[in-house]
Design a protein around this motif. Structure first.
Motif, PDB file in Angstrom:
ATOM      1  N   ALA A  68     -37.342  42.090  81.911  1.00 56.08           N
ATOM      2  CA  ALA A  68     -35.929  41.488  82.439  1.00 56.08           C
ATOM      3  C   ALA A  68     -35.978  41.433  83.948  1.00 56.08           C
ATOM      4  CB  ALA A  68     -34.778  42.179  81.846  1.00 56.08           C
ATOM      5  N   GLN A  69     -36.802  42.801  84.507  1.00 53.67           N
ATOM      6  CA  GLN A  69     -36.682  42.919  85.905  1.00 53.67           C
ATOM      7  C   GLN A  69     -37.676  42.149  86.721  1.00 53.67           C
ATOM      8  OE1 GLN A  69     -37.472  47.093  85.788  1.00 53.67           O
ATOM      9  NE2 GLN A  69     -35.364  47.679  86.360  1.00 53.67           N
ATOM     10  N   GLY A  72     -36.978  37.996  84.622  1.00 56.56           N
ATOM     11  CA  GLY A  72     -35.746  37.286  84.163  1.00 56.56           C
ATOM     12  C   GLY A  72     -35.566  37.003  82.853  1.00 56.56           C
ATOM     13  N   SER A 223     -41.147  34.085  87.583  1.00 58.95           N
ATOM     14  CA  SER A 223     -39.817  34.664  87.094  1.00 58.95           C
ATOM     15  C   SER A 223     -38.493  33.696  87.214  1.00 58.95           C
ATOM     16  CB  SER A 223     -39.609  35.802  88.016  1.00 58.95           C
ATOM     17  OG  SER A 223     -38.250  36.506  87.937  1.00 58.95           O
ATOM     18  N   ARG A 225     -35.545  35.016  87.263  1.00 55.04           N
ATOM     19  CA  ARG A 225     -34.371  36.149  87.592  1.00 55.04           C
ATOM     20  C   ARG A 225     -33.622  35.859  88.686  1.00 55.04           C
ATOM     21  NH1 ARG A 225     -35.316  42.314  89.402  1.00 55.04           N
ATOM     22  NH2 ARG A 225     -33.107  43.127  89.381  1.00 55.04           N
TER      23      ARG A 225
END
Length: 367
Positions: A68-69, A72, A223, A225
């Motif tokens: 997740a970090q 994302g 990513s 994120r």
């Protein structure tokens, strides 16, 4: 007329039995798929419980947070089951219930690997590390200190499985990013960004199109994120173009700083191998069709030569301790990548539009 006591008691017993009987599940539950599943042979069941403070479930929780970090990507929950049909020391990883990976572990032992590639000289059982296929050795836990002293990488069985699962998830991120998860990500965006997205979707690009763009990014481990920047880039491109591949390329250009940062090496430079003008021309001439129907029609002999040239260039870079990206012109990048991923899936292919102005380039050769 009042019922006899015996009839009342019998009726009460039957009601109690019907209440306690397990209710039959609707057949529709059989249609549900596990997005991610790990099956363990009975000998590996201790991994679920506490093994000297290293539980598989804890490793998976850490993995979900890391993904997740870093990317994302909200990883689906993992279902862990025992499978008596597997050998006692074996495990299987399934993505949407299809085989995606397998391996064997040794409870009570440690896996040691030599980062230099020379091989582990400690006594033990010689094996291949399941995630990357590296030479490894199962050694006794009492040899941990000696292995560390010799500079070996030492991991416990739960970490071996978690590492394998990590690579499987990264490989299948695109298909694991469901429409439902995309809607959840969008729901968490700032209201201003959501308002911008409402102006674009579904008028210029469908919600499933947005899902496909995010999947295209994750497929190359870009990513997602920074979803705000991605949405802004989609809003810029979607009204003028309807080809999802071209919109994805525009988004990648907006993420240039992030992409270059992700591929920097130990001295913060971006090592690159460029595509020669001859190959640039060969790819450009091999494109047929228009818009979303564009396809690459490269002759088999040319394809063979390209694969050989790429392998030679990247092997030379590897001997110098570098992991470069392949740099191409923007119009052919997606098609070059579609070829590269078949024989070098972890090699990044960047277009010149994705090289940030402040990136410090390090030329490593040419294909």
């Amino acid at each position: 007329m009042k019922k006899p006591r015996a009839v009342e008691e019998r009726a009460a017993e039957e009601k109690a039995k019907s209440d306690s009987a397990p209710k039959e599940e609707p057949i529709s539950t059989a249609l549900a798929l596990d997005q991610l599943r790990v099956e363990l042979g009975y000998g590996l069941l201790p991994l679920i419980n506490d093994v000297q403070g290293r539980r598989l479930t804890d490793q998976i929780k850490a993995l979900r947070k890391t993904l997740a970090q870093d990317l994302g990507f909200v990883m689906p929950s993992v279902r862990i089951l025992d499978n008596v049909q597997l050998p006692a020391d074996a495990y299987a990883i399934r993505v949407r219930e299809m085989d995606a990976g397998e391996g064997k572990l040794k409870i009570g032992a440690l896996m040691a690997m030599d980062p230099s590639g020379a091989g582990v000289t400690l006594p033990g059982e010689s094996v291949k590390e399941p995630a990357f296929g590296l030479d490894a050795m199962w050694i006794d836990e009492r040899a941990r200190e000696e292995a560390s002293f010799r500079g070996y990488t030492v991991v416990d069985p739960a970490t071996v499985l978690a590492t394998h699962l990590t690579e499987i998830v990264k490989e299948h991120m695109a298909e694991l990013l469901t429409f439902t998860e995309v809607k959840k990500l969008i729901k968490d965006l700032p209201k201003e960004t959501q308002s911008l997205l409402d102006d674009v979707a579904p008028a210029h690009v469908s919600w499933s199109g947005i899902q496909r763009i995010l999947q295209n990014l994750l497929k190359e481990r870009v990513s997602i994120r920074d979803l705000t920047t991605i949405v802004e880039a989609i809003a810029e491109a979607a009204p003028a173009m309807h080809d999802l591949v071209l919109i994805t390329e525009h988004v990648r250009g907006r993420l240039a700083r992030q992409i270059c940062y992700a591929h920097r090496n130990h001295d913060n430079s971006l090592p690159i191998i460029t595509l020669s003008p001859a190959w640039e021309q060969a790819f450009a001439e091999a494109l047929i069709g228009e818009g979303q129907n564009r396809q690459l029609a490269l002759a088999p002999s040319k394809l063979h030569d390209f694969v050989a040239d790429v392998r030679a260039a990247f092997e030379r870079a590897a001997q110098m301790g570098e992991t470069p990206v392949l740099l191409t012109s923007p119009n052919i990048r997606p098609f070059v990548r579609s070829l590269i991923e078949r024989f070098r899936p972890n090699t990044a292919v960047l277009s010149q539009a994705e090289v940030h102005a402040k990136a410090r380039l390090k030329a490593m050769g040419q294909v």
